[in-house]
Design an enzyme around this catalytic site. Sequence first.
Site, PDB file in Angstrom:
ATOM      1  CB  SER A  35      10.777  18.688   8.124  1.00 27.13           C
ATOM      2  OG  SER A  35      10.565  17.344   7.775  1.00 27.13           O
ATOM      3  CG  HIS A  73       8.779  19.233   3.921  1.00 27.13           C
ATOM      4  ND1 HIS A  73       9.602  19.383   2.831  1.00 27.13           N
ATOM      5  CD2 HIS A  73       9.524  18.619   4.857  1.00 27.13           C
ATOM      6  CE1 HIS A  73      10.794  18.881   3.105  1.00 27.13           C
ATOM      7  NE2 HIS A  73      10.781  18.407   4.324  1.00 27.13           N
ATOM      8  CG  ASP A 151      19.269  15.772   4.465  1.00 30.08           C
ATOM      9  OD1 ASP A 151      18.035  15.942   4.438  1.00 30.08           O
ATOM     10  OD2 ASP A 151      19.842  15.085   5.337  1.00 30.08           O
ATOM     11  CD  GLU A 363      16.321  22.441 -21.106  1.00 31.50           C
ATOM     12  OE1 GLU A 363      16.667  21.671 -20.179  1.00 31.50           O
ATOM     13  OE2 GLU A 363      16.811  22.380 -22.238  1.00 31.50           O
TER      14      GLU A 363
END
Lengths: 616, 616
Positions: A35, A73, A151, A363
């Site tokens: 990632s 991450h 994504d 919110e």
Amino acid sequence: MTDTAKLEHLKKIATLIRYYALTMTTQAGSGHPTSGMSATELMSGLMFGGIFRCDLDNPKHPNNDRLIFSKGHATPLFYPLYAVAGKVSAEEIMTYRHFGSRLEGHPTMSFPYTEAATGSLGQGLAIGVGIALNGKYLDKLPYMTYILLGDSEMAEGSQWESMQLAAHYKLDNLVAVLDVNRLGQRGETMYGWDLMAYEDRIAAFGWETVIVKDGHDFAEVLAAYEKAMTVTDKPTMIIAHTIKGKGVSLVENQNGWHGKALDKEQLEQALKELGPVDKAVKGEVKKPEDLKPPAVKPAPAGALSYKLGDSLATRKAYGNALKRLYPQFPNLVSLDGEVSNSTYAKTFKDAYPDKFFEMYIAEQNMVGAGLGFATRGKIPFVSTFAAFFSRAFDQVRMSQYTEPNLKFAGSHAGVSIGEDGPSQMGLEDLAMFRSIRDSVVLYPSDAVSTERLVEAALKHHGIVYIRTTRMGTPIRYGAEEEFHIGGSKVLYQSDKDVATVIGAGVTLVEAVAAYEELKKEGLNIRVIDLYSVKPVDTETLLAAAKDTGALITVEDHYLAGGIGEAVLGGLAPNPVKVYRLAVTKKPKSGKPVELLDFEEISRSAIIKLVKQIKQG
Amino acid sequence: MTDTAKLEHLKKIATLIRYYALTMTTQAGSGHPTSGMSATELMSGLMFGGIFRCDLDNPKHPNNDRLIFSKGHATPLFYPLYAVAGKVSAEEIMTYRHFGSRLEGHPTMSFPYTEAATGSLGQGLAIGVGIALNGKYLDKLPYMTYILLGDSEMAEGSQWESMQLAAHYKLDNLVAVLDVNRLGQRGETMYGWDLMAYEDRIAAFGWETVIVKDGHDFAEVLAAYEKAMTVTDKPTMIIAHTIKGKGVSLVENQNGWHGKALDKEQLEQALKELGPVDKAVKGEVKKPEDLKPPAVKPAPAGALSYKLGDSLATRKAYGNALKRLYPQFPNLVSLDGEVSNSTYAKTFKDAYPDKFFEMYIAEQNMVGAGLGFATRGKIPFVSTFAAFFSRAFDQVRMSQYTEPNLKFAGSHAGVSIGEDGPSQMGLEDLAMFRSIRDSVVLYPSDAVSTERLVEAALKHHGIVYIRTTRMGTPIRYGAEEEFHIGGSKVLYQSDKDVATVIGAGVTLVEAVAAYEELKKEGLNIRVIDLYSVKPVDTETLLAAAKDTGALITVEDHYLAGGIGEAVLGGLAPNPVKVYRLAVTKKPKSGKPVELLDFEEISRSAIIKLVKQIKQG
């Protein structure tokens, strides 16, 4: 440096970052190298390609550009960026994910370059909205805010809340970078590499879009940032086609490699493929202009002018308090979710319209943006109905890890709101806000205590929740009465008290009425206003238990996690007899008084229970 | 009926509905007449214009079209529709918002035509997604699902989660109607009457759009529905320009009239303006085809085949349980938020792919859709990380008012997940799920108890939360061991026990280890597996307190709202000495065992505390 030399330099940096990503995760035995590898060029281009302006020796500088990894991450990219910048040593990189290391699995405040803790997806953009609003409208500084988005996380509704608000407020100082690597945790995302699917949606939400066809081509990446710099009156999304695990064929664009480290053998193979690594390569980060926000000068707050015995809803006193205290606390800002005429944030808004931000019925973004303001030194008061904070519980939960100075005010607590019915009743809000580790939970019963507790919240650095009531309650305290976090008030006591009744907010009114009624019948009770639900005033409660034998908590909240459990928890391990009156039947529409009676949290229920206890 | 006669008839109906909207709210002294008046033609056209098919004498018919008011405050339109259909009398209409009336402020299940309780905005569409998924993929029935949406609530991110999932699953049996009346509670929405702003966004999200330029023109409204009927492979949004308070000049398109009833004088004036009302006018609702879903035949579930002493994570046993029990409970469906390889919903998905729905990282829509399935008789198991249910707390909260048969499974509970750090740790989930009034909260410690508790959850009609653990735990129980909601297991007891240690999940492992260690030193403790956190086994706990003097709760959860408070609450008002070990320091990355020690919820912390208690 020539352009070619610059690109070659950046490529060296990217290789070193990938080297770190692979080795730091393998040593840890966990983490998300792939990632990070998809966004390596996107982020190193930003940091070291002359775009990002930050004084790394002074990470708190108010005019630094801000960078948040919403895809938290991707720390195997985040920390190496600062290693390349010379702020993390190669040795420290290898402590990644160890107990006690600054380099935790997802960014936390133990690392000084973390703007806000992330790791629950779909939250970084909202924080960025708050930071960018602050830059554009309050601090009026030219810093930029950059957010790295995954994504997969675009599926979160919270993203689209932030998208619309960022466009609504014309945040041209906000640039998001969407790392379209096609793969989520367990397989392909909904749209794979269909960049147009993202572009259509993002453009429709009012953002400028810049497509990067190859997110691993530094020239294209830098051109995208340069284009983003020229956009005015709207935020920009850079939408980049990338490859997860880019650079190592074993993991490149492969499913099944999310959140997984290579084993030692695989690592050896991968490093061979990576080729020569220049471990000495350094990246330069541009410094920002040394600008400061406009100076603010505190002035004394006004005095209180309530009349004992008058009736006023605490939600109205909340609005009055914000307005009254603003001069003393000029960093105060107010955010409200399209109900400012109900929460009475409107009172502040009408007085200080520039310090009020309408966040509409969204919110999650509101809480995230509040956190963003807090990271920039503001003191945000975020308000909506108590019930509707449940919409943003994950944002509230995550905010604690940023250790912010952040206040929440929830109106319309409990069944006492009446006819609107259960959907609008805050009946789990005390449980929710108490569950936050370091939170403070306040629940005033009259206008004066509301004013004083808003003041206490302003003076306390941390997360504070203030619960207010829809209906009017009598003003009980004089202007000189003092209230503090962790305190309580003994309203009535005698040496003949047969029990102690503990109320807060609307149930304190019932407790006092019960006291008066019982007194006529010759029965004395002690009455405590437990305005500080967390922390609780253990000392006063213990003394009451010792003196009167039994405690009765009365609350307009469900049984679990509310005032009863707060009292029980505060007293533990002391064995104390605690009776609890709380909302236990399915609530419905009706008049407040009917509902208090129905749920047996009214004066009559208190009187009945006291008599039962008296009779043993 | 000729077209002209039909339109005239519908106009009479609309006038009667507005008459009801005005009179019912004035008699109540509260409510939202103007929010109903904007959508009067949209909804009465649907119901009485030959579009909607529903057997009103049999509201549970599986092939009825479904209608949900996501803008739940528009009950001054919702109930009158059924009055016009002959199902609510004019007298009953005037009980609106009274205590005990079926006609509550927002739709609840006390009214038989409510499909799901609404009133917290931005939730109806998700429920509709579940109902439509059920119709298209499970029941395979041609019913349609209609959702009335307010324009203000389009700011909620939850809407866009549902938008994308509805398009992803090609839900051509779903039609949403967007009532663009321009005004929110405190002023104009972000987009006012800019229908194109909505259309751009909605079309980009993959929906068919139909614009209605005058939402008060029945001919245009009916044409829009007819067009929606022809759309295939995608959902349709009818986007209608309407006027809030339409029909009464005092309130028409006026700010400041949200959620407000007219006073008697204003009402008199308004009714004059409304003109003649035909109180006898009735509307006909078409009946659906009498179709049933495919019959399902339960078959016996398989046997358990775990080996005592083996280690297996309870999250894996959860997946095994779903797969094993499906034949016995063929209404079981599984929904997961893009983490099925972590929650182990994947085990079920691989076995029964048609009964599994990938809901991507969009937890709010996932919970809402789960509720939708539940309203159609399915038993949904909704899974993600325990921490990420906080994202959908409002949806969980609201679901209780639909009284559903709905199960939640949260994996990755507590600090024992290790290196990923606090953002991924479920540390407030027990507090959250306990706070729901009628919920059941289960927390198994081994594979066998997980299997049996999933079975217990399937047999219990209601909301159940199951908390699972990331790391492996030893299999402790034989296949014949029985577990039930509200139960517990005493693992060790003697007549020399100096204290009782209460654990669940991973802390039970620590409690057992402490027992063994202490036993070597000649100290006996009682150990209780509190697998049912709500309700708690008060009887067993009281007996343990009586026998051993002190209880010690140990939990991998923050202090407030967790196991300690569950025990304290369950025992109250009995005065019992309860010591609590819980997560109290700011969690961080590290190995599970390091973190259990750091937080003092490990065997060594238990041993230390037992010895302290022993020494008094």
